[in-house]
Design an enzyme around this catalytic site. Sequence first.
Site, PDB file in Angstrom:
ATOM      1  N   SER A   8       0.777  -1.157   0.099  1.00  0.00           N
ATOM      2  CA  SER A   8       0.040  -0.026  -0.120  1.00  0.00           C
ATOM      3  C   SER A   8       0.854   1.320   0.049  1.00  0.00           C
ATOM      4  CB  SER A   8      -0.795   0.101   1.171  1.00  0.00           C
ATOM      5  OG  SER A   8      -1.294   1.282   1.542  1.00  0.00           O
ATOM      6  N   HIS A  33      -1.437  -1.495  -4.248  1.00  0.00           N
ATOM      7  CA  HIS A  33      -2.695  -0.980  -3.553  1.00  0.00           C
ATOM      8  C   HIS A  33      -2.684   0.482  -3.279  1.00  0.00           C
ATOM      9  CE1 HIS A  33      -5.939  -2.001  -0.942  1.00  0.00           C
ATOM     10  NE2 HIS A  33      -5.655  -1.262  -0.222  1.00  0.00           N
ATOM     11  N   ASP A  35      -4.677   3.566  -1.506  1.00  0.00           N
ATOM     12  CA  ASP A  35      -5.960   3.894  -0.427  1.00  0.00           C
ATOM     13  C   ASP A  35      -6.258   5.217  -0.643  1.00  0.00           C
ATOM     14  OD1 ASP A  35      -6.094   1.516   1.260  1.00  0.00           O
ATOM     15  OD2 ASP A  35      -3.782   1.888   1.880  1.00  0.00           O
ATOM     16  N   MET A  37      -9.002   7.844   0.507  1.00  0.00           N
ATOM     17  CA  MET A  37     -10.020   8.430   1.839  1.00  0.00           C
ATOM     18  C   MET A  37     -10.459   9.735   1.446  1.00  0.00           C
ATOM     19  SD  MET A  37      -7.658   6.745   4.772  1.00  0.00           S
ATOM     20  CE  MET A  37      -6.556   5.391   4.580  1.00  0.00           C
ATOM     21  N   HIS A  66      -8.510   1.093  -3.466  1.00  0.00           N
ATOM     22  CA  HIS A  66      -9.502   0.865  -2.349  1.00  0.00           C
ATOM     23  C   HIS A  66      -9.962   2.024  -2.228  1.00  0.00           C
ATOM     24  CE1 HIS A  66      -9.385  -0.485   2.151  1.00  0.00           C
ATOM     25  NE2 HIS A  66     -10.799  -0.308   1.624  1.00  0.00           N
ATOM     26  N   MET A  68     -12.198   4.299   0.022  1.00  0.00           N
ATOM     27  CA  MET A  68     -12.746   4.465   1.352  1.00  0.00           C
ATOM     28  C   MET A  68     -13.709   5.993   1.565  1.00  0.00           C
ATOM     29  SD  MET A  68      -9.826   3.104   3.322  1.00  0.00           S
ATOM     30  CE  MET A  68      -8.521   2.816   2.026  1.00  0.00           C
ATOM     31  N   MET A 137     -11.223  -5.966   5.987  1.00  0.00           N
ATOM     32  CA  MET A 137     -10.386  -4.921   6.653  1.00  0.00           C
ATOM     33  C   MET A 137     -10.061  -5.601   7.933  1.00  0.00           C
ATOM     34  SD  MET A 137     -10.036  -2.253   4.744  1.00  0.00           S
ATOM     35  CE  MET A 137      -9.049  -1.925   5.998  1.00  0.00           C
ATOM     36  N   ASP A 176      -6.506  -6.397   4.448  1.00  0.00           N
ATOM     37  CA  ASP A 176      -5.934  -5.350   4.653  1.00  0.00           C
ATOM     38  C   ASP A 176      -5.666  -4.683   5.990  1.00  0.00           C
ATOM     39  OD1 ASP A 176      -4.928  -2.735   4.039  1.00  0.00           O
ATOM     40  OD2 ASP A 176      -6.870  -2.345   2.884  1.00  0.00           O
TER      41      ASP A 176
HETATM   42  C1  DX5 Z   1      -6.403   1.376   6.102  1.00  0.00           C
HETATM   43  C2  DX5 Z   1      -6.021   1.085   4.526  1.00  0.00           C
HETATM   44  C3  DX5 Z   1      -4.852   0.105   4.747  1.00  0.00           C
HETATM   45  C4  DX5 Z   1      -3.506   0.619   5.412  1.00  0.00           C
HETATM   46  C5  DX5 Z   1      -2.554  -0.444   5.341  1.00  0.00           C
HETATM   47  O1  DX5 Z   1      -7.104   2.296   6.262  1.00  0.00           O
HETATM   48  O2  DX5 Z   1      -6.982   0.684   3.868  1.00  0.00           O
HETATM   49  O3  DX5 Z   1      -4.644  -0.132   3.189  1.00  0.00           O
HETATM   50  O4  DX5 Z   1      -2.868   1.681   4.746  1.00  0.00           O
HETATM   51  O5  DX5 Z   1      -1.363  -0.149   6.092  1.00  0.00           O
HETATM   52  P1  DX5 Z   1      -0.694  -0.996   7.251  1.00  0.00           P
HETATM   53  O6  DX5 Z   1      -0.216  -2.283   6.585  1.00  0.00           O
HETATM   54  O7  DX5 Z   1       0.357  -0.166   7.545  1.00  0.00           O
HETATM   55  O8  DX5 Z   1      -1.869  -1.341   8.207  1.00  0.00           O
HETATM   56 ZN    ZN Z   2      -6.574  -0.378   1.804  1.00  0.00          ZN
END
Ligand code: DX5
Ligand code: ZN
Length: 226
Positions: A8, A33, A35, A37, A66, A68, A137, A176
């Site tokens: 990620s 990956h 992320d 948000m 991903h 969010m 998750m 994840d």
């Molecule tokens: C969490 C994200 C993950 C996260 C993973 O909200 O969706 O992808 O960044 O990071 P680590 O491996 O540091 O938990």
């Molecule tokens: Zn993620």
Amino acid sequence: MALKIAPSILSADFGRLAEEVQAAEEAGADWIHVDVMDGHFVPNITLGAAITAAVRRATALPVDVHLMVERPEDHLEAFRDAGADWISVHSEACPHLHRVLERIRELGARPGVALNPATPLGAVEEVIPLMDLLLVMSVNPGFGGQRYIASSTAKLARARKLLDDAGGREVELEVDGGIGPETALEASRAGAGVLVAGSSIFRSPEGVYEALKGLRENLVEPSGHG
Ligand code: DX5
Ligand code: ZN
């Protein structure tokens, strides 16, 4: 199906993003990956389609987005245009999950559904035929570097069974949050096939190459070798 590792980029150095992505690719990453948000669905704001496009330019690996975010349906096209191969939405953000998954496929991407730790697997039961990936998750989404929630292992095992019992199509099972050498082993034993890891790879004092190698060495391949 061999185990896949999806670093990620959330924990990467954004000032050197292309190099970080390339280092992960050279170290044997399978997917990258991303992320996304929005500060509403989760408390944090991270990155969007422009950064996804920069990742796309930096690697030939599949880009695993991903989302969010609230109302992910408003952003599917932008992420597909940015080069996303996989797009996962949260079931909690989608009252019309069925329609959203159809739309992702229509755009030419592979649809995935992500579930928060508190969301039961039943949330996806009716849409398994429309999904190519189930993302369990193992932390509450919002931040990298959190601790793996222990009950995720049993949930992964139940998810594996749910997908296997659905039969026919192959649906990837991705985990994840809080994945490092030990939790990777635990999650893979429970049936996870795609392991997302952020801080344990990009924040490792040994560097991306050693971190990824260490993670992989510790894993039990589902095929029984390696
Ligand atoms: C969490 C994200 C993950 C996260 C993973 O909200 O969706 O992808 O960044 O990071 P680590 O491996 O540091 O938990
Ligand atoms: Zn993620």
